[in-house]
Design a protein around this motif. Structure first.
Motif, PDB file in Angstrom:
ATOM      1  N   UNK A  36       0.882  -1.261  -0.170  1.00 36.72           N
ATOM      2  CA  UNK A  36      -0.110  -0.080   0.113  1.00 36.72           C
ATOM      3  C   UNK A  36       0.916   1.210  -0.151  1.00 36.72           C
ATOM      4  N   UNK A  37       2.185   0.945  -0.050  1.00 37.64           N
ATOM      5  CA  UNK A  37       2.956   2.229   0.176  1.00 37.64           C
ATOM      6  C   UNK A  37       4.367   1.784  -0.724  1.00 37.64           C
ATOM      7  N   UNK A  38       5.095   2.724  -1.123  1.00 36.65           N
ATOM      8  CA  UNK A  38       6.382   2.494  -1.755  1.00 36.65           C
ATOM      9  C   UNK A  38       7.484   1.784  -0.664  1.00 36.65           C
ATOM     10  N   UNK A  39       7.281   2.093   0.634  1.00 37.17           N
ATOM     11  CA  UNK A  39       8.220   1.382   1.605  1.00 37.17           C
ATOM     12  C   UNK A  39       7.474  -0.199   1.489  1.00 37.17           C
ATOM     13  N   UNK A  48       8.022  -5.818   0.569  1.00 40.44           N
ATOM     14  CA  UNK A  48       7.407  -6.999  -0.038  1.00 40.44           C
ATOM     15  C   UNK A  48       8.086  -7.789  -1.102  1.00 40.44           C
ATOM     16  N   UNK A  49       8.744  -6.836  -1.933  1.00 42.18           N
ATOM     17  CA  UNK A  49       9.535  -7.413  -3.015  1.00 42.18           C
ATOM     18  C   UNK A  49      10.767  -8.204  -2.368  1.00 42.18           C
ATOM     19  N   UNK A  50      11.054  -7.655  -1.460  1.00 48.00           N
ATOM     20  CA  UNK A  50      12.488  -8.455  -0.694  1.00 48.00           C
ATOM     21  C   UNK A  50      11.851  -9.708  -0.228  1.00 48.00           C
ATOM     22  N   UNK A  53       1.611  -7.348  -6.543  1.00 48.33           N
ATOM     23  CA  UNK A  53       0.575  -6.440  -7.062  1.00 48.33           C
ATOM     24  C   UNK A  53       0.543  -5.172  -6.633  1.00 48.33           C
ATOM     25  N   UNK A  54       0.608  -4.363  -7.448  1.00 46.84           N
ATOM     26  CA  UNK A  54       0.450  -2.997  -6.832  1.00 46.84           C
ATOM     27  C   UNK A  54      -0.397  -2.189  -8.095  1.00 46.84           C
ATOM     28  N   UNK A  55      -1.280  -1.164  -7.639  1.00 45.39           N
ATOM     29  CA  UNK A  55      -2.106  -0.633  -8.689  1.00 45.39           C
ATOM     30  C   UNK A  55      -1.021   0.534  -9.342  1.00 45.39           C
ATOM     31  N   UNK A  56      -1.280   1.139 -10.439  1.00 43.07           N
ATOM     32  CA  UNK A  56      -0.461   2.152 -10.856  1.00 43.07           C
ATOM     33  C   UNK A  56       0.018   3.119 -10.070  1.00 43.07           C
ATOM     34  N   UNK A  57      -0.654   3.665  -9.072  1.00 37.25           N
ATOM     35  CA  UNK A  57      -0.166   4.689  -8.047  1.00 37.25           C
ATOM     36  C   UNK A  57       1.269   4.051  -7.447  1.00 37.25           C
ATOM     37  N   UNK A  58       1.172   2.788  -6.791  1.00 40.75           N
ATOM     38  CA  UNK A  58       2.204   2.310  -6.351  1.00 40.75           C
ATOM     39  C   UNK A  58       3.446   2.505  -7.244  1.00 40.75           C
ATOM     40  N   UNK A  59       3.398   2.307  -8.507  1.00 41.69           N
ATOM     41  CA  UNK A  59       4.474   2.556  -9.496  1.00 41.69           C
ATOM     42  C   UNK A  59       4.947   3.911  -9.546  1.00 41.69           C
ATOM     43  N   UNK A 113      -7.445  -3.239  -0.048  1.00 35.52           N
ATOM     44  CA  UNK A 113      -6.007  -3.416  -0.107  1.00 35.52           C
ATOM     45  C   UNK A 113      -5.423  -2.357  -0.968  1.00 35.52           C
ATOM     46  N   UNK A 114      -4.212  -2.311  -0.921  1.00 34.87           N
ATOM     47  CA  UNK A 114      -3.406  -1.734  -1.787  1.00 34.87           C
ATOM     48  C   UNK A 114      -3.687   0.073  -1.376  1.00 34.87           C
ATOM     49  N   UNK A 115      -3.257   0.643  -2.469  1.00 37.30           N
ATOM     50  CA  UNK A 115      -3.557   2.146  -2.303  1.00 37.30           C
ATOM     51  C   UNK A 115      -5.065   2.346  -1.925  1.00 37.30           C
ATOM     52  N   UNK A 116      -6.184   1.661  -2.269  1.00 35.71           N
ATOM     53  CA  UNK A 116      -7.348   1.876  -2.154  1.00 35.71           C
ATOM     54  C   UNK A 116      -7.596   1.881  -0.713  1.00 35.71           C
ATOM     55  N   UNK A 117      -6.810   1.007   0.110  1.00 37.53           N
ATOM     56  CA  UNK A 117      -7.066   1.090   1.620  1.00 37.53           C
ATOM     57  C   UNK A 117      -6.489   2.383   2.117  1.00 37.53           C
TER      58      UNK A 117
END
Lengths: 258, 358, 187
Positions: free
Chosen positions: B141-144, B149-151, B167-173, B255-259
């Motif tokens: 849900x954030x860049x951090x 989570x990638x790691x 999975x992230x929405x476009x905003x995460x990217x 979930x994600x940015x929506x949360x």
């Protein structure tokens, strides 16, 4: 099998170490067995068995990994060059070869082979062309001859509709990237000897980290061609080799600094 | 550790490198192309592998080949590209290979658009490709959190020998936030990779495959991989609770940015005396089903609302979790439209008024 | 909980994104939470570029801000589009060199900065974004003047001439906004 133990016996013809002791599932008269053996002999001669990885296709040779005594990956249909790219890029010390039929390489996997060749991926491809889909029961392939009757071209391949058979060596040899491309056949002993030499060159190129190599081998499919094994070898000579001329299509050029 | 401002796409790329993911295969697609652009520069510096493939079909299969060596490999893409990788994903799940796939989702179906969406929930959590398999699915849900989570994804992929999807929405990217990278990536010990393809030296040949023509052998392979999924359900469920309390009238699942948008709404409503709690699944598969069931069953909860950037996908799992004990409502926007806090707030108030009861 | 949201908007090439990023960096310098998010929504159509920055003392919820407290507009279409959305009590910084209208709102502090004129006088029209950023900080103090100056030195310190020019115009923008605000209070 009765074992003959005789101190006077010397072995003059043995199973290559790169082969397992499985019996193949191929039809009588099919030349996959010959081509497998030539690859296995080459691996032995170059002493690379312990670092060779094969990539199996989808098609008649899908079970090739059972017959070799080397590591193997089994690829989705047509994608063997992509798997080989991944393998070879992350583990360049491995000797990687794909073994693919004409449906696998020239139809569903055309994009993967063209781009692997064009990137100059340093692996080896053995391309077995028998002008038909064997495993699925004899359907028309991109390499099926004009007028050839198959289960999906019951009136013979109509080139107006299906186009002309694809000549993969000719197509790939137009690429600017250096590579080794040769077409051979295994329908006569003389040709088998030539094929062995070509396969050995292809693996040597890889050992030398020189270039991508593809050896197209004209093969037979007596079962789906509806011919006896002898008729099938004649068919390669009279029908296939005039359209698919044998020879070297491309050699790596001396390195040019750009 | 210092906080640096980074775009999500670039932070994800750097995180992969820090976790030892230095073998990258990809095809360009908006809105995640910066991941590949960043890695094209960075990977040569760290002795990694960068291959721009001819298609996502090839990408998936390059990953398949590369992952079989036991080295950490990954890709990034966006929705239509991930569709093209489904073939290889299914094969890798069947052959039990670890790989990390980043999906910066955009709107669909079809070519859709390039704006943020969460419309790949079904594809991510319900298979996507053919066959009986699951992916571990993590949703930052954030860049951090995308970095973390990638790691973690690389670790979990190795731990379970299974593909992991982040999975992230476009905003995460696209958005920039401060991030911290650990100086050293510490992870628990992993089992030896005795399955890795390295050449048959001093051992019997290994075959990496998903073909089992004998039905009993195929069923056995499915039983083996299914047992791993059960372990994931036991060990890898991740979620966050926000302002969950006995005063809550409603539970939001998002979930994600929506949360985060829901979090803003919850803060605003709290000031007006309306108490709402949020359960944010971080692992979408395995899904925090029991946790949602427990929270939804609490007597103070009148309704459960699922908010997504989709026409309603995760809501099916929330519905299943709640088991009909409370009304489950849905609010979402699609097409790249991100629901504004004001819209979410309005929906909540209407639902609590009973005007929109099912 | 204290949070400030500001949208920077204008034509592509006016340095909108950079101005926003500098503010975000300044927020980090002061130990705050920040989000920078670029034009990313249906509004991307129509040729305006914009980004939004949130600076907060605590964890930031929605990164999507439809009604910001602050607006820094570099061209007329941006003013027309975004000015009605600014929260009452907010601040609008208008590049009056290129925008010949105002927001017509009396519930916000609107400061007209002839940024292009100042930039041309300083010797480089590309510094418009720095003037606008300076003015925004002068009007709102979302970050301190010192932080902003430190950051400009850190991020633009490579070329000495350019750095000095940027420091000068940031300072000019900052003080221009300060005196404009004082004038408003008196009036």
């Amino acid at each position: 099998m009765n074992e003959v133990k005789d101190s006077a016996t010397t072995i003059t013809f043995a199973r290559p170490q790169a082969f397992s002791d499985m019996v193949t599932h191929y039809c009588p008269g099919c030349t996959h067995g010959i081509i497998h053996r030539l690859v296995a002999e080459t691996i032995d001669e170059l002493n690379i068995r312990e670092r060779t990885v094969g990539v199996a296709p989808v098609g008649c040779s899908v079970l090739i990994y059972n017959y070799f005594n080397v590591d193997f990956l089994e690829s989705p249909h047509g994608r063997a060059p992509a798997l080989a790219t991944g393998l070879k890029r992350v583990s360049p010390e491995l000797i990687v070869f794909t073994y693919q039929g004409d449906g696998d390489l020239a139809s569903i996997g055309l994009s993967e082979i063209v781009h692997a060749a064009n990137r100059g991926e340093k692996f080896t491809t053995i391309f077995v062309n028998n002008a038909i889909y064997g495993m699925t029961g004899g359907q028309m392939a991109p390499t099926t001859m004009p007028g050839q009757v198959t289960s999906t071209s019951p009136y013979g391949r109509n080139v107006e509709e299906a186009g002309w058979p694809m000549r993969i060596c000719e197509l790939l040899s137009t690429l600017r990237t250096p590579g080794y491309i040769e077409r051979v056949a295994v329908h006569t002993p003389q040709n088998i000897v030539r094929t062995k030499k070509a396969i050995r060159t292809a693996f040597q190129n890889q050992i030398d980290r020189r270039c991508f190599s593809l050896i197209e081998v004209l093969s037979t499919c007596p079962t789906n061609w509806g011919l006896t094994p002898c008729e099938a070898t004649n068919w390669v000579q009279t029908n296939m080799s005039p359209y698919y001329p044998l020879g070297v299509f491309k050699k790596p050029e001396p390195r040019i600094e750009v | 550790m210092t906080r640096i401002l980074m775009k999500g796409n670039e932070a994800i790329a750097e995180a992969a490198i820090r976790a030892g993911g230095v073998h990258y295969f990809a095809y360009p697609i908006t809105p995640q192309s910066e991941v590949g652009e960043y890695l094209a520069k960075r990977l040569p510096e760290v002795g990694g592998v960068f291959v721009q493939a001819e298609s996502e079909v090839a990408v998936g299969n390059m990953l398949f080949g590369a992952a079989s060596t036991g080295k950490r490999v990954f890709t990034s893409s966006s929705s239509p590209g991930v569709s093209l990788m489904q073939e290889a994903i299914s094969y890798m799940a069947g052959a039990q290979l670890p790989v990390v796939i980043i999906n910066i989702m955009r709107g669909g179906p079809g070519l859709g658009g390039i704006l943020p969406a969460q419309s790949d929930y079904f594809q991510s959590t319900k298979g996507g490709g053919h066959g009986d398999y699951r992916l571990l699915v993590l949703a930052p849900a954030s860049v951090q959190e995308a970095v973390d989570l990638t790691m973690l994804g690389f670790h979990l992929a190795d731990k379970y020998r299974n593909p992991v999807l982040v999975i992230g929405d476009g905003m995460i990217g696209q958005m920039m936030e401060p991030v911290e990278f650990p100086d050293k990536y510490d992870e628990p010990a992993l089992p030896a990779k005795d399955w890795a393809i390295t050449g048959a030296k001093g051992r019997k040949p290994l075959i990496t495959k998903s073909l089992f023509l004998d039905p009993y052998a195929l069923e056995q392979n499915n039983i083996v991989i299914h047992a791993k999924y059960e372990q994931m359900k036991a060990n890898e469920i991740r979620f966050e609770l926000y302002k969950v309390s006995a005063k809550n009238r409603m539970l939001i699942v998002s979930y994600g940015t929506m949360a985060r948008i829901c979090q803003t709404v919850i803060d605003d409503l709290e000031r007006e005396g309306v108490s709402i709690g949020l359960l944010r699944p971080i692992s979408l598969w395995p899904f925090p089903e029991m946790q949602i069931r427990t929270e939804a069953a609490k007597p103070n909860i009148e309704r459960v609302l699922t908010v997504e950037m989709s026409m309603g996908q995760m809501v099916e799992d929330v519905d299943k979790a709640v088991q009909g004990k409370k009304p489950v409502d849905f609010f979402g926007r699609t097409g790249g439209i991100v629901p504004a806090p004001e819209e979410v707030r309005e929906r909540i108030l209407k639902l609590l008024d009973g005007k929109m009861a099912k | 909980m204290s949070q400030y949201e500001v949208t920077f908007a204008g034509f592509g090439g006016q340095g909108i994104m950079t101005a926003g990023q500098l503010l975000a960096y300044a927020g980090i310098h002061e130990g705050k939470q920040v989000v920078w998010i670029p034009s990313y929504g249906p509004e991307m159509r129509g040729g305006t570029a914009y980004c939004t920055v949130v600076v907060s003392d605590s964890r930031i919820g929605s990164p999507i801000i439809n009604t910001p407290l602050g607006l820094v507009v570099f061209n007329r279409p941006s003013l027309e589009k975004f000015a009605p959305r600014v929260k009452p009590g907010g601040t609008i910084i208008v590049n009056s060199s290129l925008i010949d209208i105002t927001s017509n709102r009396n519930d916000v502090a609107e400061i007209l900065v002839p940024a292009n004129d100042i930039a041309i006088k300083a010797g480089n029209v590309k510094t418009v974004n720095m003037i606008m950023l300076g003015a925004f900080v002068g009007a709102t103090e979302v970050v301190s003047y010192n932080t902003l100056i430190e950051l400009v030195k850190e991020k633009m310190g490579k070329k000495k001439d350019l750095l000095e020019m940027n420091l000068q115009v940031v300072d000019e923008g900052y003080h221009f906004a300060k005196s404009a605000l004082r004038a408003k209070v008196k009036a």
